[in-house]
Design a protein around this motif. Structure first.
Motif, PDB file in Angstrom:
ATOM      1  N   ALA A  84      25.694   1.782  17.995  1.00 45.49           N
ATOM      2  CA  ALA A  84      26.938   1.015  17.934  1.00 45.49           C
ATOM      3  C   ALA A  84      26.847   0.047  16.755  1.00 45.49           C
ATOM      4  O   ALA A  84      26.191  -0.987  16.836  1.00 45.49           O
ATOM      5  N   GLU A  85      27.494   0.402  15.665  1.00 46.81           N
ATOM      6  CA  GLU A  85      27.495  -0.433  14.465  1.00 46.81           C
ATOM      7  C   GLU A  85      28.619  -1.461  14.552  1.00 46.81           C
ATOM      8  O   GLU A  85      29.740  -1.136  14.947  1.00 46.81           O
ATOM      9  N   GLY A  86      28.323  -2.710  14.202  1.00 50.37           N
ATOM     10  CA  GLY A  86      29.349  -3.735  14.127  1.00 50.37           C
ATOM     11  C   GLY A  86      29.532  -4.568  15.383  1.00 50.37           C
ATOM     12  O   GLY A  86      30.537  -5.262  15.509  1.00 50.37           O
ATOM     13  N   VAL A  87      28.561  -4.540  16.306  1.00 53.52           N
ATOM     14  CA  VAL A  87      28.643  -5.382  17.505  1.00 53.52           C
ATOM     15  C   VAL A  87      28.047  -6.750  17.174  1.00 53.52           C
ATOM     16  O   VAL A  87      26.902  -6.848  16.724  1.00 53.52           O
ATOM     17  N   THR A  88      28.832  -7.797  17.380  1.00 52.57           N
ATOM     18  CA  THR A  88      28.334  -9.156  17.189  1.00 52.57           C
ATOM     19  C   THR A  88      27.481  -9.534  18.391  1.00 52.57           C
ATOM     20  O   THR A  88      27.890  -9.343  19.537  1.00 52.57           O
ATOM     21  N   VAL A  89      26.287 -10.063  18.107  1.00 56.17           N
ATOM     22  CA  VAL A  89      25.325 -10.438  19.141  1.00 56.17           C
ATOM     23  C   VAL A  89      24.956 -11.904  18.934  1.00 56.17           C
ATOM     24  O   VAL A  89      24.630 -12.316  17.825  1.00 56.17           O
TER      25      VAL A  89
END
Length: 116
Positions: A18-23
């Motif tokens: 999953a690219e682009g998930v803010t953590v």
């Protein structure tokens, strides 16, 4: 393996990272108040480019990771998502160990575990 905190997000509905998930990583004090201490966005492998905690930053305590999955799904499709923010609260009890917290994600559910 170095003592540090890492994460990895896999989108099971897409069968891949999953690219682009803010953590966001937060440390909780004894009263449950949260302080943000690190954040980042997953890369094309579903990982952050840097550990959330380096060996020098590792310390025992209660932490939580906040995964902004609603925004991730809205950017990828018009399909709605049941989940907005996935919180994962955990304890680091031995700061000399490596902690890896993966998130397996779909639009309507998630699973996590302590990885290696």
């Amino acid at each position: 393996m170095a003592a540090e905190l890492t994460t990895h997000v896999l989108d099971t509905s897409q069968e891949g990272p999953a690219e682009g998930v803010t953590v966001t990583l937060q440390r909780l004090d004894a009263d449950g108040n949260a302080e943000t201490i690190a954040d980042g966005t997953t890369n094309d492998d579903g990982r952050l480019n840097e550990p959330l905690l380096t060996p020098e930053e590792m310390e025992a305590g209660t932490y939580q990771l906040l995964f902004e999955v609603g925004e991730y799904y809205r950017q990828r499709s018009s399909e709605s998502t049941f989940l907005e923010t996935v919180p994962v609260r955990f304890v680091i009890d031995d700061a000399s160990e490596h902690y890896h917290v993966p998130l397996l994600l779909s639009p309507g559910s998630y699973t996590t575990y302590r990885g290696s």
